[in-house]
Design an enzyme around this catalytic site. Structure first.
Site, PDB file in Angstrom:
ATOM      1  N   ILE A 262       0.821  -1.214   0.000  1.00 37.54           N
ATOM      2  CA  ILE A 262       0.000   0.000   0.000  1.00 37.54           C
ATOM      3  C   ILE A 262       0.858   1.269   0.000  1.00 37.54           C
ATOM      4  O   ILE A 262       0.400   2.320  -0.453  1.00 37.54           O
ATOM      5  CB  ILE A 262      -0.977  -0.022   1.204  1.00 37.54           C
TER       6      ILE A 262
ATOM      7  N   TYR B 142      -4.332  -8.382  14.655  1.00 39.30           N
ATOM      8  CA  TYR B 142      -5.601  -8.299  15.394  1.00 39.30           C
ATOM      9  C   TYR B 142      -6.540  -9.469  15.119  1.00 39.30           C
ATOM     10  O   TYR B 142      -7.629  -9.550  15.705  1.00 39.30           O
ATOM     11  CB  TYR B 142      -6.295  -6.958  15.139  1.00 39.30           C
TER      12      TYR B 142
ATOM     13  N   SER C 195      -7.315  -4.999  10.606  1.00 36.60           N
ATOM     14  CA  SER C 195      -7.563  -5.992  11.687  1.00 36.60           C
ATOM     15  C   SER C 195      -7.287  -7.441  11.327  1.00 36.60           C
ATOM     16  O   SER C 195      -7.410  -8.312  12.197  1.00 36.60           O
ATOM     17  CB  SER C 195      -8.995  -5.904  12.244  1.00 36.60           C
ATOM     18  N   THR C 196      -6.914  -7.733  10.074  1.00 35.45           N
ATOM     19  CA  THR C 196      -6.800  -9.154   9.695  1.00 35.45           C
ATOM     20  C   THR C 196      -5.394  -9.721   9.860  1.00 35.45           C
ATOM     21  O   THR C 196      -5.148 -10.865   9.489  1.00 35.45           O
ATOM     22  CB  THR C 196      -7.269  -9.390   8.246  1.00 35.45           C
TER      23      THR C 196
ATOM     24  N   ASP D 196       1.341  -0.912   9.607  1.00 36.34           N
ATOM     25  CA  ASP D 196       1.693   0.278  10.407  1.00 36.34           C
ATOM     26  C   ASP D 196       3.202   0.545  10.312  1.00 36.34           C
ATOM     27  O   ASP D 196       3.647   1.676  10.038  1.00 36.34           O
ATOM     28  CB  ASP D 196       1.261   0.021  11.857  1.00 36.34           C
TER      29      ASP D 196
HETATM   30  N1  AR6 Z   1       0.763  -3.079   2.276  1.00 35.41           N
HETATM   31  C1  AR6 Z   1      -0.490  -3.589   2.336  1.00 35.41           C
HETATM   32  N2  AR6 Z   1      -0.890  -4.439   3.305  1.00 35.41           N
HETATM   33  C2  AR6 Z   1       0.029  -4.798   4.222  1.00 35.41           C
HETATM   34  C3  AR6 Z   1       1.362  -4.319   4.221  1.00 35.41           C
HETATM   35  C4  AR6 Z   1       1.717  -3.419   3.180  1.00 35.41           C
HETATM   36  N3  AR6 Z   1       2.945  -2.885   3.099  1.00 35.41           N
HETATM   37  N4  AR6 Z   1       2.026  -4.871   5.278  1.00 35.41           N
HETATM   38  C5  AR6 Z   1       1.149  -5.672   5.905  1.00 35.41           C
HETATM   39  N5  AR6 Z   1      -0.057  -5.638   5.269  1.00 35.41           N
HETATM   40  P1  AR6 Z   1      -1.641  -5.727  10.457  1.00 35.41           P
HETATM   41  P2  AR6 Z   1      -3.972  -5.266  12.216  1.00 35.41           P
HETATM   42  C6  AR6 Z   1      -1.300  -6.356   5.583  1.00 35.41           C
HETATM   43  O1  AR6 Z   1      -1.124  -6.751  11.390  1.00 35.41           O
HETATM   44  O2  AR6 Z   1      -4.369  -6.694  12.152  1.00 35.41           O
HETATM   45  C7  AR6 Z   1       0.339  -3.214  14.158  1.00 35.41           C
HETATM   46  O3  AR6 Z   1       1.419  -3.559  14.955  1.00 35.41           O
HETATM   47  C8  AR6 Z   1      -1.199  -7.612   6.396  1.00 35.41           C
HETATM   48  O4  AR6 Z   1      -0.759  -8.704   5.580  1.00 35.41           O
HETATM   49  O5  AR6 Z   1      -0.693  -4.747   9.894  1.00 35.41           O
HETATM   50  O6  AR6 Z   1      -5.035  -4.221  12.048  1.00 35.41           O
HETATM   51  C9  AR6 Z   1      -0.392  -1.987  14.639  1.00 35.41           C
HETATM   52  O7  AR6 Z   1       0.470  -1.076  15.287  1.00 35.41           O
HETATM   53  C10 AR6 Z   1      -2.643  -7.781   6.837  1.00 35.41           C
HETATM   54  O8  AR6 Z   1      -3.396  -8.365   5.794  1.00 35.41           O
HETATM   55  O9  AR6 Z   1      -2.840  -4.849  11.148  1.00 35.41           O
HETATM   56  C11 AR6 Z   1      -1.406  -2.538  15.588  1.00 35.41           C
HETATM   57  O10 AR6 Z   1      -0.864  -2.719  16.874  1.00 35.41           O
HETATM   58  C12 AR6 Z   1      -3.117  -6.336   6.999  1.00 35.41           C
HETATM   59  O11 AR6 Z   1      -2.109  -5.528   6.388  1.00 35.41           O
HETATM   60  C13 AR6 Z   1      -1.743  -3.876  14.975  1.00 35.41           C
HETATM   61  O12 AR6 Z   1      -0.614  -4.257  14.201  1.00 35.41           O
HETATM   62  C14 AR6 Z   1      -3.321  -5.892   8.428  1.00 35.41           C
HETATM   63  O13 AR6 Z   1      -2.373  -6.513   9.266  1.00 35.41           O
HETATM   64  C15 AR6 Z   1      -2.931  -3.771  14.058  1.00 35.41           C
HETATM   65  O14 AR6 Z   1      -3.259  -5.058  13.604  1.00 35.41           O
END
Ligand code: AR6
Length: 194
Positions: free
Chosen positions: A21, A135, A131-132, A44
């Site tokens: 992203i 979380y 969240s996937t 993040d």
């Molecule tokens: N581009 C697009 N999607 C991505 C990327 C990227 N560069 N990197 C990861 N994803 P997560 P959450 C996807 O864990 O579940 C953090 O530590 C990943 O594969 O990033 O909402 C925050 O600080 C997954 O499908 O977010 C919070 O503490 C999606 O992004 C916590 O994680 C979301 O995974 C939030 O957890």
């Protein structure tokens, strides 16, 4: 990065993309943040790395003003070095059992960010799969909520927003989103493949 599924909703498009992203140019990039706005791993971490330290500097100021961001809500910063004007740091629900308002809170993340974009007259926004990851929201349910919530919002709002991109990081996630987008498109008049 190509968009292999597009749903036309009035004058707006819902697009699915697979990839990173942080490389997609839009007016606002949505981050999957935590309520402490403290940064973290996953998307993040990627957004903060690509955007640079000014994102966290702005979040420090916001934290000093409001303390934390409620689940289902979002705060706004500039985008630093990202190809965007803003980052909307949305706080998705930690999934427990689905009986703790998780669906409502996840949908609220999408609606809140779309409202923030509309208030700023933005034309485009991208969302990760909130969240996937850490979380632990079940992907199939979360993808359905993402697709349906964005589509319903676009049908209800005829403002500046022309393009909403849902970005999946893996092939597997992309296929699950495609399934839900295809089901939705089957119900919509005027949908098209690109
Ligand atoms: N581009 C697009 N999607 C991505 C990327 C990227 N560069 N990197 C990861 N994803 P997560 P959450 C996807 O864990 O579940 C953090 O530590 C990943 O594969 O990033 O909402 C925050 O600080 C997954 O499908 O977010 C919070 O503490 C999606 O992004 C916590 O994680 C979301 O995974 C939030 O957890």
């Amino acid at each position: 990065m190509s968009s292999d599924i597009v749903i036309q909703l009035g004058h707006s498009q819902l697009q699915l993309l697979k990839g990173d992203i942080t490389t997609v140019a839009v007016d606002a990039i949505v981050n999957a943040a935590n309520s402490q706005l403290a940064g973290g791993g996953g998307v993040d971490g990627a957004i903060h790395r690509a955007g640079g330290p000014e994102l966290m500097a702005e979040l420090d100021v916001i934290r000093s003003q409001i303390g934390r961001c409620d689940t289902g809500k979002a705060v706004v910063t500039g985008a630093g070095k990202l190809p965007a004007k803003y980052v909307f740091h949305a706080v998705g629900p930690v999934y427990r059992d689905g009986k703790h308002r998780e669906p409502e809170l996840l949908a609220s993340c999408y609606r809140t960010c779309l409202d923030l974009a509309a208030e700023r007259d933005l034309k485009s926004i991208s969302f990760p799969s909130i969240s996937t990851g850490v979380y632990a929201y079940p992907l199939d349910d979360a993808a359905e909520i993402a697709v349906k919530t964005v589509a319903a919002w676009l049908v209800d709002h005829r403002g500046s927003l022309r393009t909403v991109k849902l970005v999946q990081f893996s092939d597997f996630d992309h296929e699950v989103y495609r399934k839900h987008a295809s089901a939705l498109r089957g119900h919509m008049a005027g949908g098209s493949s690109a």
